[in-house]
Design an enzyme around this catalytic site. Sequence first.
Site, PDB file in Angstrom:
ATOM      1  N   ALA A 171       0.683  -1.479  -0.369  1.00  0.00           N
ATOM      2  CA  ALA A 171       0.099  -0.027   0.463  1.00  0.00           C
ATOM      3  C   ALA A 171       0.753   1.506   0.458  1.00  0.00           C
ATOM      4  O   ALA A 171       0.513   2.042   0.574  1.00  0.00           O
ATOM      5  CB  ALA A 171      -1.252   0.193   1.246  1.00  0.00           C
ATOM      6  N   SER A 173       0.703   3.789  -2.177  1.00  0.00           N
ATOM      7  CA  SER A 173       0.089   5.206  -1.755  1.00  0.00           C
ATOM      8  C   SER A 173      -0.112   5.915   0.043  1.00  0.00           C
ATOM      9  O   SER A 173      -0.083   7.220   0.450  1.00  0.00           O
ATOM     10  CB  SER A 173      -0.977   5.101  -2.310  1.00  0.00           C
ATOM     11  OG  SER A 173      -1.576   3.844  -1.410  1.00  0.00           O
ATOM     12  N   ASP A 174      -0.147   4.691   0.700  1.00  0.00           N
ATOM     13  CA  ASP A 174      -0.395   4.943   2.160  1.00  0.00           C
ATOM     14  C   ASP A 174       1.150   5.332   3.315  1.00  0.00           C
ATOM     15  O   ASP A 174       1.035   6.883   3.613  1.00  0.00           O
ATOM     16  CB  ASP A 174      -0.599   4.028   3.510  1.00  0.00           C
ATOM     17  CG  ASP A 174      -2.631   3.551   2.927  1.00  0.00           C
ATOM     18  OD1 ASP A 174      -2.854   3.772   2.068  1.00  0.00           O
ATOM     19  OD2 ASP A 174      -2.802   2.740   3.304  1.00  0.00           O
ATOM     20  N   TYR A 175       2.007   5.305   2.691  1.00  0.00           N
ATOM     21  CA  TYR A 175       3.029   5.417   3.154  1.00  0.00           C
ATOM     22  C   TYR A 175       3.400   7.013   2.333  1.00  0.00           C
ATOM     23  O   TYR A 175       4.704   7.530   2.434  1.00  0.00           O
ATOM     24  CB  TYR A 175       4.206   4.828   3.019  1.00  0.00           C
ATOM     25  CG  TYR A 175       4.524   3.531   3.539  1.00  0.00           C
ATOM     26  CD1 TYR A 175       3.904   3.385   4.983  1.00  0.00           C
ATOM     27  CD2 TYR A 175       3.585   2.354   3.284  1.00  0.00           C
ATOM     28  CE1 TYR A 175       3.684   2.285   5.358  1.00  0.00           C
ATOM     29  CE2 TYR A 175       2.733   1.190   4.151  1.00  0.00           C
ATOM     30  CZ  TYR A 175       2.688   1.000   5.236  1.00  0.00           C
ATOM     31  OH  TYR A 175       2.291  -0.046   6.166  1.00  0.00           O
ATOM     32  N   CYS A 178       1.457  10.179   4.278  1.00  0.00           N
ATOM     33  CA  CYS A 178       1.607   9.952   5.691  1.00  0.00           C
ATOM     34  C   CYS A 178       2.499  11.333   5.338  1.00  0.00           C
ATOM     35  O   CYS A 178       1.831  12.049   6.394  1.00  0.00           O
ATOM     36  CB  CYS A 178       1.544   9.045   5.826  1.00  0.00           C
ATOM     37  SG  CYS A 178       3.555   8.184   6.379  1.00  0.00           S
TER      38      CYS A 178
END
Lengths: 416, 421
Positions: A171, A173-175, A178
């Site tokens: 994932a 895109s999450d990292y 953030c």
Amino acid sequence: MTKKVFEGIKVAEFSWVVVGPSTSRYLADHGATVVKIESHKRLDTNRINGPFVNSTPTPDGSMFFGKHNPNKYSVSIDLRNPQGKEIAWKLIKWADIVTESFSPGTMEKLGLGYEEVKKVRPDVIYLSSSMQGRGGPHSSYAGYGQNAVNFCGLTEVSGWSDRLPSPPYGACSDYISCRFAAFAILAALVHRRRTGKGQYIDQSQFESTIQFMAPPIMDYQVNNRIMTRNGNRLPIAAPHGAFKCRGNDRWVAISVMDETQWKKFCQIIGSPELANNDKFATLTERKKNEDELEKIVTGWTLRHKTEDIEQLLQNEGIPANVVEKPSDIYNDPQIAHRKYFTPLHHPFMGNQKFEAQACFILSKTPRLLDKPSPCIGEHNEYVFKEFLKMTDDEIAEHIIDGSITTEFTEKIISTF
Amino acid sequence: MTEKQDDGLALSHLRVLDLTEDGCMLGGKLLADMGADVIKIEPPGGSASRIPPYYKDEVMPEKSLFWFSYNTNKRGITLNLREKEGQDIFKKLAASADIILESLGLGFLDSMKLGYQDICKVNPDIIYASITPFGQSGPKAHYIGSDLTAVASSGFLNACGDPDRAPIWIGFPQSSQYSGCEAAIGAMTAYWYRLNTGEGQFVDVSMQEANMSANMNTLQMWDVNKVEFNRVGAFSYVAATGVKQPIYFKCKDGFVMILALGGNPPYVPSSTNLVKWMDEEGMAPDWLKNLNWEVDYNAAILKQALADKVGKAIEAFTLTKTKEELYNIGSFERQILIASVSTTQDITEDIQLAARNFWTVINHPELSEDIPYCGQFAPMTESPVQFKIRAPLIGEHNREILKTLGLSEEKITKLQQKGII
């Protein structure tokens, strides 16, 4: 002891899974007080996904949750219960920063949306992080980073030109998101300090993530060129890729970035004549004959161990690195030197290594992990008494009416 | 230097010197977009980061779209830091700066007497962020790196790609961008400390670490249960059983990802909705309609043969539709966990980005054109990003900035002739 950077900054974290919890880590690892608001009735997805200690799925045993949540407190309340909402409001009034990452509209339906919060706390910094942001036809899109990497364009450009795409694992895109969220919060903190004003941050993870694709997107918008996938190649370098080495699935990443490096590289692999070969003498020619070039490189790498190649090339100033496996990471002396992992004792999971989120070390106030990830509701009493100044009787009432949750209702089956 | 005018943006009171290259330039852009006066410093002749793609494919440093993307809202000067006079000018600039960002390699600026300790002598409160492949000290600190070797060193390269070929990266370099973000966050963290104490400090960013969190849970799989993660390409991998569940499917005009998984919510209802849709179009075989997603398709007991069979049935259906149909109808009308494998064209034409007015245009007078740019990274109500100026031309603000240091026109011309600027 040096003063911690964000000492006194208080975060009420309604957000879950990856983006929100990773965002607040930048504050938590430098001294902020972060309270996670959880519920036994609806567990953070990270608590029901592994790896689990002893391979046994249980909400307090996931190191996937552990990775994202050290240095935080956890309380467990039922936000759908009016008495639970009362506690939520106390936390909001206590906090400088409120974060949430439910589907758009969820916090509003609970009466805890920014417009309501602003009335009571006009100086609050409130981060909503969702897949596609507030407003617009796709605002309701629900999903995880595993979905987002695809519509953010990362998957299309990953893989081999002759095959279906190979999505980036997990994932990312999450990292990516953030980082933008953390930066926005820090800017908002500075803004509040200068003006006294709080604000609302409406993060669309889509909009954040595609910042990492900005040049190829502009290439389409200006030149009509659609970027697609091409293995590990890079237009401005050759050879450039991961090459197979001796051993079982061992690889080395090599980037020959200029002509000086190329000449040295030819000597190291024992083929100095390649540097003068018409097919490989210039970058333009090497790009034209890259398939053949990569075969030659592999012919050499296959005879050597990946660690040895890393050494040989680095000694001559050519970027090279073992394609490190997870087991390599835990033996990497550089990772150990910078104390990227912090061993801490977790009340349920025992001794575990917790990962840093901030990838920088400040010379006077270095990142510090001093609390393991919390068990669910672990700090109910501490937070309610110390931070919210609630009495024993009040807390007892909330337990009796179920607004402080204490029991699991979900069956846990690990998906991965 | 004269005081900066306050225009109400969050960071408009800060001055930043930006000596980063590659995707690391994103760090300075974040500060600039929030209002800081960021001065991008290039060597005379222009930065090595003026790389492809180029505007209308005209291969010229002034037409690098890569450069455009990461340098909006910055001013730019050229400066030869290898010469004494260039170093002196840098020190003068540093004396009134709040933050320095650099990615020129371990020890380079120290060797030019422009390292953190040197700058502290002229500005003890400076915040000085250095991005290097492995950080400032340690057994690998002297290594040189590329974006690709950084991904390799982080463990993330190992996690991606098809098992029968080399591990692969994300085709557009990401590590330097992560690192740029870390430098910006690190600098802001240090700035908060300075606000409270008056003291600056050094920010030591490691590119190896910057890419590491993206591993999601693969590192912990090893550490906790000694399960070594092996790359599986376009599948969802069940580490405990080794089963690969198909989640990428070909469609009429490309690919989609459908999280066709079972066991838990939210997968079970999503997969059930998918089968219902297939059934309505006469494309769900009886065995699939009877499949219990919670029990039969539970990862803990799922066998590879069933996973493959399910995958084939789904792809037969997706092949009858376009990406857009599957994404729009599947996600928004039928609550299926589905995502389009979007190209840069799909992103450009995306209706959600348009509805939120994501794109912004910036005028490029030299090209007589407005060029569309990615907009705000996260809209903020009180201190939103303002896009004011396009990326600087080579040496565009030399005179403007050097004059504020008290240099005369003649002196500036002389510096130019000597190749200092």
